[in-house]
Design an enzyme around this catalytic site. Structure first.
Site, PDB file in Angstrom:
ATOM      1  N   ILE A 169     -17.988 -46.590  11.043  1.00  0.00           N
ATOM      2  CA  ILE A 169     -18.853 -45.927  10.042  1.00  0.00           C
ATOM      3  C   ILE A 169     -19.969 -47.035   9.706  1.00  0.00           C
ATOM      4  O   ILE A 169     -21.225 -46.492   9.730  1.00  0.00           O
ATOM      5  CB  ILE A 169     -18.041 -45.551   8.762  1.00  0.00           C
ATOM      6  CG1 ILE A 169     -17.099 -44.441   9.047  1.00  0.00           C
ATOM      7  CG2 ILE A 169     -19.111 -45.206   7.679  1.00  0.00           C
ATOM      8  CD1 ILE A 169     -15.992 -44.118   7.842  1.00  0.00           C
ATOM      9  N   THR A 247     -19.580 -46.280   0.161  1.00  0.00           N
ATOM     10  CA  THR A 247     -18.760 -45.084   0.761  1.00  0.00           C
ATOM     11  C   THR A 247     -17.542 -45.413   1.381  1.00  0.00           C
ATOM     12  O   THR A 247     -16.993 -44.542   2.012  1.00  0.00           O
ATOM     13  CB  THR A 247     -19.778 -44.447   1.862  1.00  0.00           C
ATOM     14  OG1 THR A 247     -20.010 -45.411   2.944  1.00  0.00           O
ATOM     15  CG2 THR A 247     -20.938 -43.705   1.509  1.00  0.00           C
ATOM     16  N   ALA A 248     -16.941 -46.540   0.806  1.00  0.00           N
ATOM     17  CA  ALA A 248     -15.697 -47.099   1.584  1.00  0.00           C
ATOM     18  C   ALA A 248     -14.451 -46.554   0.365  1.00  0.00           C
ATOM     19  O   ALA A 248     -13.992 -45.435   0.612  1.00  0.00           O
ATOM     20  CB  ALA A 248     -15.650 -48.367   1.994  1.00  0.00           C
ATOM     21  N   ARG A 249     -14.362 -47.602  -0.359  1.00  0.00           N
ATOM     22  CA  ARG A 249     -13.147 -47.517  -1.306  1.00  0.00           C
ATOM     23  C   ARG A 249     -13.767 -47.992  -2.699  1.00  0.00           C
ATOM     24  O   ARG A 249     -14.294 -49.164  -2.621  1.00  0.00           O
ATOM     25  CB  ARG A 249     -11.979 -48.120  -1.094  1.00  0.00           C
ATOM     26  CG  ARG A 249     -10.999 -47.039  -0.073  1.00  0.00           C
ATOM     27  CD  ARG A 249     -10.787 -45.870  -0.708  1.00  0.00           C
ATOM     28  NE  ARG A 249     -10.001 -44.814   0.396  1.00  0.00           N
ATOM     29  CZ  ARG A 249     -10.361 -44.010   1.339  1.00  0.00           C
ATOM     30  NH1 ARG A 249     -11.558 -43.698   1.084  1.00  0.00           N
ATOM     31  NH2 ARG A 249      -9.536 -43.312   2.013  1.00  0.00           N
ATOM     32  N   ASP A 273     -20.334 -43.078  -3.946  1.00  0.00           N
ATOM     33  CA  ASP A 273     -19.499 -41.909  -3.604  1.00  0.00           C
ATOM     34  C   ASP A 273     -18.182 -42.202  -3.865  1.00  0.00           C
ATOM     35  O   ASP A 273     -17.269 -41.220  -3.632  1.00  0.00           O
ATOM     36  CB  ASP A 273     -19.675 -41.552  -2.000  1.00  0.00           C
ATOM     37  CG  ASP A 273     -18.975 -40.358  -1.722  1.00  0.00           C
ATOM     38  OD1 ASP A 273     -19.318 -39.518  -2.298  1.00  0.00           O
ATOM     39  OD2 ASP A 273     -18.289 -40.153  -0.671  1.00  0.00           O
ATOM     40  N   GLU A 278     -10.802 -43.106  -9.173  1.00  0.00           N
ATOM     41  CA  GLU A 278     -11.348 -41.823  -9.165  1.00  0.00           C
ATOM     42  C   GLU A 278     -10.209 -40.779  -9.032  1.00  0.00           C
ATOM     43  O   GLU A 278      -9.183 -40.742  -8.836  1.00  0.00           O
ATOM     44  CB  GLU A 278     -12.192 -41.544  -7.925  1.00  0.00           C
ATOM     45  CG  GLU A 278     -11.559 -41.768  -6.856  1.00  0.00           C
ATOM     46  CD  GLU A 278     -12.335 -41.943  -5.394  1.00  0.00           C
ATOM     47  OE1 GLU A 278     -13.355 -42.207  -5.480  1.00  0.00           O
ATOM     48  OE2 GLU A 278     -12.011 -40.774  -4.378  1.00  0.00           O
ATOM     49  N   HIS A 296     -17.121 -38.447  -4.083  1.00  0.00           N
ATOM     50  CA  HIS A 296     -16.302 -38.737  -2.943  1.00  0.00           C
ATOM     51  C   HIS A 296     -16.561 -37.522  -2.104  1.00  0.00           C
ATOM     52  O   HIS A 296     -15.570 -36.645  -1.789  1.00  0.00           O
ATOM     53  CB  HIS A 296     -14.914 -38.896  -3.219  1.00  0.00           C
ATOM     54  CG  HIS A 296     -14.096 -39.636  -2.331  1.00  0.00           C
ATOM     55  ND1 HIS A 296     -13.044 -40.597  -2.256  1.00  0.00           N
ATOM     56  CD2 HIS A 296     -14.158 -39.526  -0.945  1.00  0.00           C
ATOM     57  CE1 HIS A 296     -12.736 -40.831  -1.149  1.00  0.00           C
ATOM     58  NE2 HIS A 296     -13.330 -40.472  -0.268  1.00  0.00           N
ATOM     59  N   ILE A 297     -17.767 -37.282  -1.552  1.00  0.00           N
ATOM     60  CA  ILE A 297     -18.002 -36.250  -0.447  1.00  0.00           C
ATOM     61  C   ILE A 297     -18.280 -36.379   0.791  1.00  0.00           C
ATOM     62  O   ILE A 297     -18.986 -35.784   1.506  1.00  0.00           O
ATOM     63  CB  ILE A 297     -19.089 -35.374  -1.098  1.00  0.00           C
ATOM     64  CG1 ILE A 297     -20.281 -36.047  -1.585  1.00  0.00           C
ATOM     65  CG2 ILE A 297     -18.327 -34.482  -2.306  1.00  0.00           C
ATOM     66  CD1 ILE A 297     -21.442 -35.096  -1.934  1.00  0.00           C
ATOM     67  N   GLY A 298     -17.989 -37.963   1.133  1.00  0.00           N
ATOM     68  CA  GLY A 298     -18.474 -38.314   2.527  1.00  0.00           C
ATOM     69  C   GLY A 298     -18.314 -37.755   3.468  1.00  0.00           C
ATOM     70  O   GLY A 298     -19.163 -37.719   4.264  1.00  0.00           O
ATOM     71  N   SER A 299     -17.048 -37.190   3.593  1.00  0.00           N
ATOM     72  CA  SER A 299     -16.784 -36.294   4.665  1.00  0.00           C
ATOM     73  C   SER A 299     -16.723 -34.664   4.594  1.00  0.00           C
ATOM     74  O   SER A 299     -16.381 -33.874   5.364  1.00  0.00           O
ATOM     75  CB  SER A 299     -15.218 -36.678   5.282  1.00  0.00           C
ATOM     76  OG  SER A 299     -14.186 -36.415   4.074  1.00  0.00           O
TER      77      SER A 299
HETATM   78  C1  8YV Z   1     -11.486 -37.895   2.721  1.00  0.00           C
HETATM   79  C2  8YV Z   1     -11.977 -40.340   2.984  1.00  0.00           C
HETATM   80  O1  8YV Z   1     -12.085 -36.886   2.352  1.00  0.00           O
HETATM   81  O2  8YV Z   1     -10.871 -39.967   5.292  1.00  0.00           O
HETATM   82  C3  8YV Z   1     -11.076 -40.740   4.179  1.00  0.00           C
HETATM   83  O3  8YV Z   1     -10.680 -41.917   4.183  1.00  0.00           O
HETATM   84  O4  8YV Z   1     -12.166 -41.360   2.253  1.00  0.00           O
HETATM   85  C4  8YV Z   1     -12.433 -39.208   2.725  1.00  0.00           C
HETATM   86  O5  8YV Z   1     -13.590 -38.727   3.446  1.00  0.00           O
HETATM   87  C5  8YV Z   1     -10.393 -38.150   1.925  1.00  0.00           C
HETATM   88  O6  8YV Z   1      -9.933 -39.550   1.902  1.00  0.00           O
HETATM   89  C6  8YV Z   1      -9.304 -36.927   2.342  1.00  0.00           C
HETATM   90  O7  8YV Z   1      -7.902 -37.162   2.147  1.00  0.00           O
END
Ligand code: 8YV
Length: 330
Positions: A169, A247-249, A273, A278, A296-299
């Site tokens: 990433i 965007t990590a943790r 994010d 959270e 938390h909408i990264g993915s």
């Molecule tokens: C997810 C994420 O949506 O994959 C990860 O580590 O942080 C997110 O993008 C989420 O954790 C789904 O379990």
């Protein structure tokens, strides 16, 4: 909350407990190939519920919202042999305890790299150019008239971007930043090969990385070492008026330190994010106009969530076919 369980369980199909509502196409494949216990209500699983309801299942398909610390892993029914997480991050699972218990663990790397890097750039631009304040001005009908001296943000093009954690990433963030002619600096457990580095400047010591961070993008995993990495002392090392993107943790940032730096003006802005604890985030963020916040909408694109689900299923398929799963962590 009752879970939907197909009646007349077919013989021989592995039984999988699915903790969250997943996209339809993923659930269709699950039901085609497994005896799946779904959670259409998307209700919460705490540790006790995981232990109780995984009884009679060969595996669990979980998300990062479900925690598997050693105390839960030790109590899992003996028949549960695999935990496939629908996430790349695995800080919610104690891998050492999983190994000790003989629980196979898999994750879903690669497939969410681009979506997450896109959100990092959305946050970077939105924070730098005061998108939240601008949006609010219009929605609340406070625009008034255009002025040459209001809503002045931080210029992005050509600035120094410091990337903490140059994995998949982090490198995808760097790729996007090259389009903005940014000078890319990074810190990582080990230096990358030149073809991956692509001219990015390596800092062996993350403390040094901070000194060049006009923009800081946090892309490292959450570990004991990175917990509360961005604290007051480290923020003090950053250039005045810098912008932080995470965007990590959430727990890589010390919230009180970041909030006071955003209040004092030491940092110009932040785009976040992810948050510690959270969705019960530090309330101090809510009132900060120079903070662009996402839940938390990264993915969160359908393509990506399909790919994550299919990748988790590929891992389960391999495991139950007696082959090594591609993304085995434990
Ligand atoms: C997810 C994420 O949506 O994959 C990860 O580590 O942080 C997110 O993008 C989420 O954790 C789904 O379990």
């Amino acid at each position: 909350m009752a879970l939907s369980h197909p009646q007349g369980r077919p013989q021989g199909r592995p039984r999988i407990l699915v903790t969250r509502k997943l996209p339809d196409a993923v659930e269709a494949r699950l039901q085609r190939d497994y005896d799946a216990t779904l959670n259409p209500a998307d209700s919460v699983f705490d540790g006790d519920r995981l232990v109780t309801e995984s009884a009679g299942h060969d595996g669990i398909l979980l998300c990062s919202t479900e925690k598997l610390p050693a105390t839960v892993i030790e109590k899992l029914p003996a028949e549960v042999r695999i935990a496939a997480t629908f996430s790349v991050g695995h800080d919610h699972i104690d891998l050492a305890a999983s190994k000790a218990r003989g629980l196979t663990v898999t994750n879903t790397p690669d497939v969410l790299t681009d979506a997450t890097a896109d959100i990092a750039f959305l946050l970077l631009l939105a924070a730098a150019r005061r998108a939240y304040e601008g949006e609010r001005t219009i929605r609340e009908d406070r625009w008034g008239r255009w002025s040459p001296t209001t809503m002045l943000g931080v210029h992005v093009t050509g600035k120094r971007l410091a990337i903490l954690g140059m994995g998949r990433i982090g490198r995808a963030v760097a790729q996007r930043a090259r389009g903005f002619e940014m000078e890319i600096h990074y810190s990582n457990r080990s230096r990358l090969a030149p073809e991956l580095e692509q001219g990015a400047i390596f800092h062996d010591d993350p403390e040094d990385l901070l000194t060049v961070a006009d923009f800081l993008s946090i892309n490292c995993p959450s570990t004991r070492e990175t917990h509360h990495f961005l604290n007051a002392e480290r923020i003090a090392r950053m250039p005045d008026g810098a912008v932080v993107v995470n965007t990590a943790r959430g727990n890589i940032v010390h919230d009180d330190s970041l909030i006071s730096a955003l209040k004092s003006g030491k940092l110009a802005a932040a785009g976040l994010d992810v948050f510690e604890n959270e969705p019960a985030i530090h309330p101090g963020y809510r009132d900060l106009p120079n903070c662009f916040l996402l839940p938390h909408i990264g993915s969160a694109t359908l393509e990506t969530r399909h790919a994550m689900g299919f990748r988790a299923l590929d891992n389960l398929d391999a495991f139950f076919a007696g082959k090594p799963p591609r993304d085995r962590l434990a």
